[in-house]
Design a protein around this motif. Sequence first.
Motif, PDB file in Angstrom:
ATOM      1  N   TRP A 396     -17.611-110.248 106.817  1.00 12.70           N
ATOM      2  CA  TRP A 396     -16.209-109.899 107.322  1.00 12.70           C
ATOM      3  C   TRP A 396     -16.275-110.538 108.954  1.00 12.70           C
ATOM      4  CZ3 TRP A 396     -12.857-107.753 104.300  1.00 12.70           C
ATOM      5  CH2 TRP A 396     -13.252-107.084 103.190  1.00 12.70           C
ATOM      6  N   ASP A 397     -15.130-110.920 109.263  1.00 12.31           N
ATOM      7  CA  ASP A 397     -15.134-111.357 110.561  1.00 12.31           C
ATOM      8  C   ASP A 397     -15.341-110.424 111.805  1.00 12.31           C
ATOM      9  OD1 ASP A 397     -14.271-113.907 109.530  1.00 12.31           O
ATOM     10  OD2 ASP A 397     -12.248-113.622 109.671  1.00 12.31           O
ATOM     11  N   ASP A 398     -15.189-109.199 111.287  1.00 15.97           N
ATOM     12  CA  ASP A 398     -15.155-108.260 112.412  1.00 15.97           C
ATOM     13  C   ASP A 398     -15.198-106.944 111.840  1.00 15.97           C
ATOM     14  OD1 ASP A 398     -12.577-107.226 112.110  1.00 15.97           O
ATOM     15  OD2 ASP A 398     -11.940-109.144 113.677  1.00 15.97           O
ATOM     16  N   VAL A 399     -15.696-105.968 112.560  1.00 17.71           N
ATOM     17  CA  VAL A 399     -15.744-104.555 111.963  1.00 17.71           C
ATOM     18  C   VAL A 399     -14.526-103.935 111.512  1.00 17.71           C
ATOM     19  CG1 VAL A 399     -15.379-103.426 114.035  1.00 17.71           C
ATOM     20  CG2 VAL A 399     -16.919-102.267 112.339  1.00 17.71           C
ATOM     21  N   GLU A 400     -13.406-104.554 111.824  1.00 22.64           N
ATOM     22  CA  GLU A 400     -12.088-103.985 111.439  1.00 22.64           C
ATOM     23  C   GLU A 400     -11.633-104.328 109.994  1.00 22.64           C
ATOM     24  OE1 GLU A 400     -10.196-101.975 113.029  1.00 22.64           O
ATOM     25  OE2 GLU A 400     -11.450-101.707 114.709  1.00 22.64           O
ATOM     26  N   GLY A 401     -12.175-105.531 109.356  1.00 21.99           N
ATOM     27  CA  GLY A 401     -12.191-105.690 107.994  1.00 21.99           C
ATOM     28  C   GLY A 401     -12.925-104.761 107.250  1.00 21.99           C
ATOM     29  N   VAL A 402     -14.259-104.284 107.858  1.00 20.49           N
ATOM     30  CA  VAL A 402     -14.890-103.490 107.185  1.00 20.49           C
ATOM     31  C   VAL A 402     -14.060-101.895 107.044  1.00 20.49           C
ATOM     32  CG1 VAL A 402     -17.131-102.189 106.943  1.00 20.49           C
ATOM     33  CG2 VAL A 402     -17.060-104.708 107.975  1.00 20.49           C
ATOM     34  N   PHE A 403     -13.618-101.620 108.122  1.00 17.38           N
ATOM     35  CA  PHE A 403     -12.841-100.224 108.116  1.00 17.38           C
ATOM     36  C   PHE A 403     -11.805-100.545 107.251  1.00 17.38           C
ATOM     37  CE2 PHE A 403     -14.250 -99.608 112.908  1.00 17.38           C
ATOM     38  CZ  PHE A 403     -15.207 -98.789 112.364  1.00 17.38           C
ATOM     39  N   ALA A 404     -11.073-101.385 107.018  1.00 17.08           N
ATOM     40  CA  ALA A 404      -9.938-101.780 106.192  1.00 17.08           C
ATOM     41  C   ALA A 404     -10.522-101.582 104.737  1.00 17.08           C
ATOM     42  CB  ALA A 404      -9.117-102.969 106.220  1.00 17.08           C
ATOM     43  N   LYS A 405     -11.694-102.223 104.303  1.00 23.73           N
ATOM     44  CA  LYS A 405     -12.205-102.122 103.043  1.00 23.73           C
ATOM     45  C   LYS A 405     -12.753-100.589 102.819  1.00 23.73           C
ATOM     46  CE  LYS A 405     -14.004-104.036  99.268  1.00 23.73           C
ATOM     47  NZ  LYS A 405     -13.283-104.319  98.347  1.00 23.73           N
ATOM     48  N   ILE A 406     -13.182 -99.950 103.631  1.00 23.32           N
ATOM     49  CA  ILE A 406     -13.517 -98.463 103.252  1.00 23.32           C
ATOM     50  C   ILE A 406     -12.175 -97.725 103.111  1.00 23.32           C
ATOM     51  CG2 ILE A 406     -14.411 -96.353 104.467  1.00 23.32           C
ATOM     52  CD1 ILE A 406     -16.420 -98.127 106.200  1.00 23.32           C
ATOM     53  N   GLU A 407     -11.227 -97.836 103.731  1.00 19.85           N
ATOM     54  CA  GLU A 407      -9.903 -97.185 103.349  1.00 19.85           C
ATOM     55  C   GLU A 407      -9.715 -97.715 101.995  1.00 19.85           C
ATOM     56  OE1 GLU A 407      -7.496 -98.386 106.679  1.00 19.85           O
ATOM     57  OE2 GLU A 407      -8.472 -97.150 108.178  1.00 19.85           O
ATOM     58  N   GLU A 408      -9.666 -98.862 101.779  1.00 23.80           N
ATOM     59  CA  GLU A 408      -9.266 -99.257 100.313  1.00 23.80           C
ATOM     60  C   GLU A 408     -10.024 -98.608  99.125  1.00 23.80           C
ATOM     61  OE1 GLU A 408     -10.039-103.237  97.580  1.00 23.80           O
ATOM     62  OE2 GLU A 408      -9.488-103.649  99.776  1.00 23.80           O
ATOM     63  N   GLU A 409     -11.641 -98.683  99.346  1.00 22.54           N
ATOM     64  CA  GLU A 409     -12.293 -98.042  98.424  1.00 22.54           C
ATOM     65  C   GLU A 409     -12.102 -96.568  98.435  1.00 22.54           C
ATOM     66  OE1 GLU A 409     -13.802 -99.664  96.568  1.00 22.54           O
ATOM     67  OE2 GLU A 409     -14.022-101.473  97.215  1.00 22.54           O
ATOM     68  N   LEU A 410     -11.807 -95.647  99.520  1.00 18.51           N
ATOM     69  CA  LEU A 410     -11.602 -94.334  99.575  1.00 18.51           C
ATOM     70  C   LEU A 410     -10.427 -94.074  98.784  1.00 18.51           C
ATOM     71  CD1 LEU A 410     -12.560 -91.749 100.822  1.00 18.51           C
ATOM     72  CD2 LEU A 410     -11.362 -92.051 102.853  1.00 18.51           C
ATOM     73  N   ALA A 411      -9.428 -94.726  99.030  1.00 15.46           N
ATOM     74  CA  ALA A 411      -7.997 -94.560  98.298  1.00 15.46           C
ATOM     75  C   ALA A 411      -8.316 -94.877  96.637  1.00 15.46           C
ATOM     76  CB  ALA A 411      -6.969 -95.706  98.691  1.00 15.46           C
ATOM     77  N   GLU A 412      -9.217 -95.961  96.230  1.00 18.19           N
ATOM     78  CA  GLU A 412      -9.434 -95.848  94.805  1.00 18.19           C
ATOM     79  C   GLU A 412     -10.319 -94.632  94.374  1.00 18.19           C
ATOM     80  OE1 GLU A 412     -11.331 -99.442  94.417  1.00 18.19           O
ATOM     81  OE2 GLU A 412      -9.550-100.800  94.887  1.00 18.19           O
TER      82      GLU A 412
END
Length: 497
Positions: A396-412
Amino acid sequence: MSAALTVVGLGSGDADQLTLGIIKKMKHAATLYVRTLDHPVLNDLQQEGLEMTSFDTIYESKSSFPEVYDEIANQLIDAARSGDAGTEIVYAVPGHPMVAEASVRLLKERCPQQGISLRIMGGESFLDEAFIRLGFDPIEGFQLLDASSLSPELIQPQLHTLIGQVYDGFTASDVKLCLMEVYPDDYPVFVGHALGVQDQEVIHKVPLHELDRTPGYGNLSLIYVPKNTDDALRRRSFARLHEIVNILRSPGGCPWDQEQTHQSIRKNLIEETYEVIETIDEDDPDHMKEELGDLLLQIMLHSQMEEEVGTFNVYDVIEGLNDKLIFRHPHVFGDNQAEDANEALQNWEQMKAEEKTRKGQDVEKTSVLDGIPRDLPALMKGYKLQKKAAKVGFDWDDVEGVFAKIEEELAELREAVQQGHDAEARKLELGDVLFATANVARFIDTDPEEALAATNRKFVARFQYIEDRLREQGKTPAESTVEEMERFWQQAKKAGL
């Protein structure tokens, strides 16, 4: 052409020890050099009118013994090269020329390169007198050590040990500290001064802790440590550990140890590793020492099993590790440079890749993810996989991309639970959440395994606080409400647990 150079030994201090041939050599020399005038024999020879030149001034002008010996060798070679062909320069040294004489060793290396004829004539060394005066036979096992380069791993208690070059009390103090790593503080040792020299010989028997308080140290001093085959003196040696493990596995050893295989004690290696980690987390050095020993035992046992079938032994393991450490640290043992930890790590990775090439492995066909142990704990393995992938730009370019990925996986994961997906699907979605969460660790420079371990310890401390408070009320957690336990939990937080 140049003059010939002959080195002769003056013996350990008594003129009667000189051979007739050596006396003739010194008397007929074109020039007679002596390493030092501080030797009892030379006073007698000077009184007989023998002229000589000493190198004592070099000791005063140089800051270390290696520099002194290097300069002496250079001056002798220069004198021989400028001398007339057919003449002979004689260089006289205390004792025997081939015993603890660094300047002679340098002459042996350099004279052939300079085309200078070098001859060495023996003389009685301090060893001859030591064997007689101290009363031991070297055939029983003997080692000669230099006080200036002494270290505990050189000392073998099962051998008679002579330590030479003990010039002063400071050197004796260093020897004492080194010997105390192996022997008890009150172990009897001998200090010998001017052995074999009439009216000058002194031998002291002292407990080890008084070694540096014994008077009289000088150029003719040595320390003698008698041999001792007591196994207690070998308790700190690696060789003794190897011997003990061999005995445990051998016929007549321990029945349990004899039955073990690599597979049967595989879990022990893992358990002992975690016990070491626990002592690190607890910052408990005494416990750590014990647990590191238990972990080392596992390594010894696995190595012993392979030694028994002839594949390798623990010394092969050590050799391989030594070679690897030297090879992968070219900034320490080679010409490379490393200004900080990052550069050192780059050197390490570069040398790892070169090792693979030398072993015939096709680096182009290997995966970026190779080298991560299959059985690592899953959280730690996920973290390492992500680090490896990130090195080649998969990141990821920065940690914000990782946070977004966590939210995506948490929703799934939430969807999988709410819609009643099967257990395997829920497990995979949960794994995705944990994997994405571990990715945050790289961006905040935190090891996820350590982070979770710290949280586990915090949970244990707070929950035990709850148990203690409930116990004071005569209750157990099972007999309490969630509200009661939550109240004590908050108290534990305020208490800094």
